[in-house]
Write a protein that holds these residues in place. Structure first.
Motif, PDB file in Angstrom:
ATOM      1  N   TRP A 151       0.838  -1.190   0.000  1.00 24.80           N
ATOM      2  CA  TRP A 151       0.000   0.000   0.000  1.00 24.80           C
ATOM      3  C   TRP A 151       0.876   1.243   0.000  1.00 24.80           C
ATOM      4  O   TRP A 151       1.897   1.282   0.695  1.00 24.80           O
ATOM      5  N   SER A 152       0.464   2.276  -0.737  1.00 18.16           N
ATOM      6  CA  SER A 152       1.273   3.497  -0.785  1.00 18.16           C
ATOM      7  C   SER A 152       0.403   4.714  -1.041  1.00 18.16           C
ATOM      8  O   SER A 152      -0.683   4.624  -1.631  1.00 18.16           O
ATOM      9  N   LEU A 153       0.903   5.875  -0.589  1.00 16.77           N
ATOM     10  CA  LEU A 153       0.273   7.164  -0.832  1.00 16.77           C
ATOM     11  C   LEU A 153       1.360   8.117  -1.299  1.00 16.77           C
ATOM     12  O   LEU A 153       2.377   8.292  -0.624  1.00 16.77           O
ATOM     13  N   THR A 154       1.151   8.730  -2.479  1.00 17.51           N
ATOM     14  CA  THR A 154       2.107   9.672  -3.058  1.00 17.51           C
ATOM     15  C   THR A 154       1.443  11.037  -3.161  1.00 17.51           C
ATOM     16  O   THR A 154       0.271  11.133  -3.554  1.00 17.51           O
ATOM     17  N   LEU A 155       2.191  12.115  -2.797  1.00 19.69           N
ATOM     18  CA  LEU A 155       1.648  13.461  -2.794  1.00 19.69           C
ATOM     19  C   LEU A 155       2.566  14.399  -3.560  1.00 19.69           C
ATOM     20  O   LEU A 155       3.793  14.300  -3.464  1.00 19.69           O
ATOM     21  N   ALA A 156       1.973  15.335  -4.315  1.00 20.26           N
ATOM     22  CA  ALA A 156       2.735  16.356  -5.037  1.00 20.26           C
ATOM     23  C   ALA A 156       1.872  17.598  -5.158  1.00 20.26           C
ATOM     24  O   ALA A 156       0.641  17.505  -5.249  1.00 20.26           O
ATOM     25  N   SER A 157       2.507  18.770  -5.158  1.00 20.77           N
ATOM     26  CA  SER A 157       1.732  20.004  -5.329  1.00 20.77           C
ATOM     27  C   SER A 157       2.624  21.115  -5.845  1.00 20.77           C
ATOM     28  O   SER A 157       3.844  21.110  -5.650  1.00 20.77           O
ATOM     29  N   GLU A 169       2.004  25.628  -7.112  1.00 23.14           N
ATOM     30  CA  GLU A 169       1.049  26.715  -7.273  1.00 23.14           C
ATOM     31  C   GLU A 169       0.364  26.653  -8.642  1.00 23.14           C
ATOM     32  O   GLU A 169      -0.790  27.047  -8.795  1.00 23.14           O
ATOM     33  N   ALA A 170       1.076  26.152  -9.639  1.00 20.68           N
ATOM     34  CA  ALA A 170       0.529  26.126 -11.002  1.00 20.68           C
ATOM     35  C   ALA A 170      -0.477  25.001 -11.203  1.00 20.68           C
ATOM     36  O   ALA A 170      -1.500  25.178 -11.867  1.00 20.68           O
ATOM     37  N   THR A 171      -0.203  23.822 -10.626  1.00 19.87           N
ATOM     38  CA  THR A 171      -1.031  22.652 -10.931  1.00 19.87           C
ATOM     39  C   THR A 171      -1.908  22.205  -9.770  1.00 19.87           C
ATOM     40  O   THR A 171      -2.729  21.303  -9.935  1.00 19.87           O
ATOM     41  N   GLY A 172      -1.755  22.785  -8.592  1.00 18.87           N
ATOM     42  CA  GLY A 172      -2.525  22.353  -7.438  1.00 18.87           C
ATOM     43  C   GLY A 172      -1.925  21.111  -6.802  1.00 18.87           C
ATOM     44  O   GLY A 172      -0.736  20.828  -6.954  1.00 18.87           O
ATOM     45  N   THR A 173      -2.747  20.351  -6.110  1.00 23.82           N
ATOM     46  CA  THR A 173      -2.292  19.178  -5.369  1.00 23.82           C
ATOM     47  C   THR A 173      -2.775  17.904  -6.046  1.00 23.82           C
ATOM     48  O   THR A 173      -3.914  17.827  -6.510  1.00 23.82           O
ATOM     49  N   HIS A 174      -1.884  16.920  -6.103  1.00 24.04           N
ATOM     50  CA  HIS A 174      -2.215  15.625  -6.698  1.00 24.04           C
ATOM     51  C   HIS A 174      -1.784  14.514  -5.748  1.00 24.04           C
ATOM     52  O   HIS A 174      -0.680  14.548  -5.196  1.00 24.04           O
ATOM     53  N   LEU A 175      -2.649  13.527  -5.577  1.00 25.04           N
ATOM     54  CA  LEU A 175      -2.368  12.377  -4.733  1.00 25.04           C
ATOM     55  C   LEU A 175      -2.642  11.107  -5.525  1.00 25.04           C
ATOM     56  O   LEU A 175      -3.553  11.067  -6.354  1.00 25.04           O
ATOM     57  N   THR A 176      -1.865  10.079  -5.229  1.00 27.50           N
ATOM     58  CA  THR A 176      -2.102   8.751  -5.784  1.00 27.50           C
ATOM     59  C   THR A 176      -2.159   7.757  -4.638  1.00 27.50           C
ATOM     60  O   THR A 176      -1.218   7.670  -3.842  1.00 27.50           O
TER      61      THR A 176
END
Length: 388
Positions: free
Chosen positions: A161-167, A169-176
């Motif tokens: 199981w895994s949770l990946t986070l990225a953000s 200012e241009a693209t907002g926040t993304h999680l997988t």
């Protein structure tokens, strides 16, 4: 609810969803079913670990990543899935890292570790005339790649199981999210345009931080992906929110109970409320709420601006303790009146205090217009004295 999942959500409640932690005198006796693993985690000396400086601003994407020097850290994702037939499935995915001692492990063995990581998945699904609760879990030591975290990209995992986070200012926040499983599993992509809201911005009880912990909330995340149940996979979409907190999230618990309410309302609003009350039933409860508006701004309300009262209770057949599980919530300044009802009443969780944690349905009116929503309620029992 039993086993690791009950322990996991009991730990989440102790952390107060990272929104508030109260330091007070320890409870003299744990509740029935108290787990030895939780007892061991509570006994770890918090003064041996780093404490976040709560006045420091949060920086992203840095603060999406694990903070390995602290005592404990939580990622808590809550929301609702909707399949192609319109069936709704409230869910909660949580991942917790607990340090057993500060510093790196002394590698006398490749199994040596200084931390354990737990993760749990809870899903509410329609089952004829009732709601069924399904759970899955993972527990591993932070060693041999069995569990761990990394900064680039910001990622945490327990087993498969895994949770990946990225953000940005241009693209907002993304999680997988990848939480595979044949009996129960999720694979989701989530995104949001509202910037992370720091703990201090919520202003609950007028506090600008916490006793050695830091965190943020990511509201209004749109999601799409796949839900697997009994080896059958279906596409889903929906909405969720993420809480991420780190620091001294576990400590001595005392005679003050905590009721915590987190709601997603339509149109796009979130409402988070905390209420303090004495566990012996004396005194007047003290509520505090924060509304996250459609534009991401925060509006705060204190005790005299809020009406929060139980309207239904449930008594556990196992422990005998009674919990307020249905609520009436009103904020006159917003012309907002809500009723909260549990999807499933039997949702007692393990912990040093008797606790209840579960999904609720929300209905009411705002400025005279009908309003609906969904959310999560976590409450202490109405008394920690021995039940009748």
């Amino acid at each position: 609810m039993k086993g690791l999942v009950a322990l996991l959500f009991g730990l989440l409640f102790i952390a107060g969803g990272f929104l508030l932690w109260l330091q007070s005198d320890p409870v003299t006796a744990p509740s029935p079913g108290f787990d030895p693993l939780l007892q061991a985690l509570l006994e770890v000396d918090p003064d041996a670990f780093e404490a976040p400086i709560t006045s420091d601003p949060l920086l992203f994407p840095r603060d999406h990543a694990p903070h390995l020097g602290v005592r404990s850290e939580i990622w808590n994702l809550v929301g609702q899935l909707v399949d192609e037939d319109g069936h709704a499935y409230p869910f909660q995915f949580s991942l917790l890292r607990f340090a057993l001692r500060p510093g790196a492990a002394e590698r006398t063995s490749s199994w040596a570790t200084t931390a354990v990581m737990l993760s749990g998945l809870r899903l509410y699904e329609p089952d004829r005339s009732r709601i069924r609760v399904r759970t899955a879990e993972r527990l591993e030591r932070d060693a041999l790649g069995l569990a761990g975290g990394e900064s680039v990209p910001a990622r945490v995992w327990v087993a498969d199981w895994s949770l990946t986070l990225a953000s940005s200012e241009a693209t907002g926040t993304h999680l997988t999210l990848n939480a595979a499983g044949e009996d129960l599993g999720l694979a989701l992509e989530l995104s949001g345009s509202i910037a992370p809201i720091a703990l201090g911005e919520l202003g609950l009880f007028g506090r600008e931080g916490g006793a050695g912990f830091q965190g943020y909330l990511l509201p209004r995340l749109s999601l799409q992906g796949r839900l697997t149940r009994d080896s059958e996979t279906v596409p889903v979409q929906g909405q969720a929110w993420l809480e991420h907190g780190w620091g001294n999230l576990i400590g001595g618990t005392g005679p003050v109970g905590l009721d915590r309410i987190a709601l997603q309302l339509t149109p796009d609003q979130e409402l988070i409320c905390l209420q303090l009350r004495r566990l012996d039933g004396t005194g007047t409860p003290i509520p505090s709420c924060a509304l996250i508006r459609e534009d991401g701004g925060v509006q705060r309300f204190q005790r005299r601006e809020i009406l929060l009262e139980p309207r239904g209770r449930w008594r556990s057949a196992g422990s005998g303790f009674q919990f307020p599980v249905a609520w009436r919530l009103a904020i006159p300044l917003l012309e907002l009146e809500l009723t909260l009802d549990p999807l499933v009443k039997d949702q007692e969780s393990a912990g040093p205090l008797p606790l209840w944690s579960g999904a609720v349905r929300v209905a009411g009116r705002q400025q005279g217009v009908p309003i609906q929503g969904r959310g999560w309620v976590e409450v202490s029992a109405e008394s920690v004295t021995e039940p009748d």
